[in-house]
Motif scaffolding. Structure first.
Motif: not given
Length: 235
Positions: A208, A210-211, A218, A221
């Protein structure tokens, strides 16, 4: 006590013992738990039960002469380490081991047998284990070890322990086929499960983000688009 002039003291002591025996009944097997290094809280009950046992045997089989024979047999036996050996010696002194053994069983003694009975049972256990198929491993080996332990205990005078080991050997021998089925079945199941896990490879998990790879912000989710630069970050 009567001859030495302690008639009243002996009479009082006997009355006390008889009074305790009336509360106990005829089950004296609890004295089996009395060890040399401990003093039970109701020690008078243990003394009373022991007194009753030895008095009954003495009255029935010859008094002091009976116990003289008993101690000679104990000396000849060499090692008297448990209840079965003591009862056997008492039975041999009475010339009726079976009757004495039955008396002790009636009194509530457990796990006791005559030495002769134990020897016969051990031979039966040895033969039973010996006749097991070699295919019934490792349980045949376990039973053989128990038979060896029984023989060692018997030779050292621990007859009740020998009987316990021999019983264990016979029990394992009698159940060896079903134990093998369970053991081999469980082993086959575990092997099949392990093989299946190796054959079926898990799907790779996509890492996944994150950035955002475009603006470096950022990411929330599970975001498909960067909320800052609007670029699509996941497909």
């Amino acid at each position: 006590g009567w001859i030495l002039g302690y008639r009243e003291a002996v009479s009082a002591h006997r009355s006390e013992v008889e009074s305790v025996l009336n509360t106990i009944g005829e089950k004296y097997g609890f004295v089996q738990s009395w060890s040399m290094g401990s003093t039970p809280s109701n020690v008078i009950a243990y003394y009373a039960a022991s007194y009753k046992i030895f008095k009954t045997l003495g009255d029935k089989y010859g008094g002091l002469e009976y116990y003289k024979r008993f101690f000679k047999i104990v000396k000849r036996m060499g090692s008297v380490n448990d209840d079965s050996s003591i009862i056997t010696a008492l039975g041999q002194a009475a010339n009726n081991t079976i009757e004495v053994l039955e008396m002790f069983k009636k009194w509530g003694f457990t796990g006791v047998s005559s030495i002769e009975e134990i020897a016969v049972f051990m031979e039966k256990a040895r033969k039973t284990v010996e006749d097991l198929s070699i295919l019934l491993q490792p349980f045949k080996l376990i039973a053989q070890i128990l038979v060896s332990m029984a023989l060692e205990a018997y030779n050292k005078g621990y007859y009740s322990r020998a009987l316990l080991y021999a019983n264990g050997a016979v029990t394992i021998a009698a159940n060896a086929p079903i134990l093998c089925l369970i053991t081999y079945g469980l082993a086959a199941f575990l092997i099949a499960r392990l093989a299946y896990r190796r054959m079926v490879k898990p799907k790779p998990v996509k890492p996944e983000l994150l950035f955002c790879p475009y603006c470096g912000a950022r990411l929330p989710r599970g975001a498909l688009y960067c909320p800052y630069c609007g670029q699509r970050v996941q497909y």
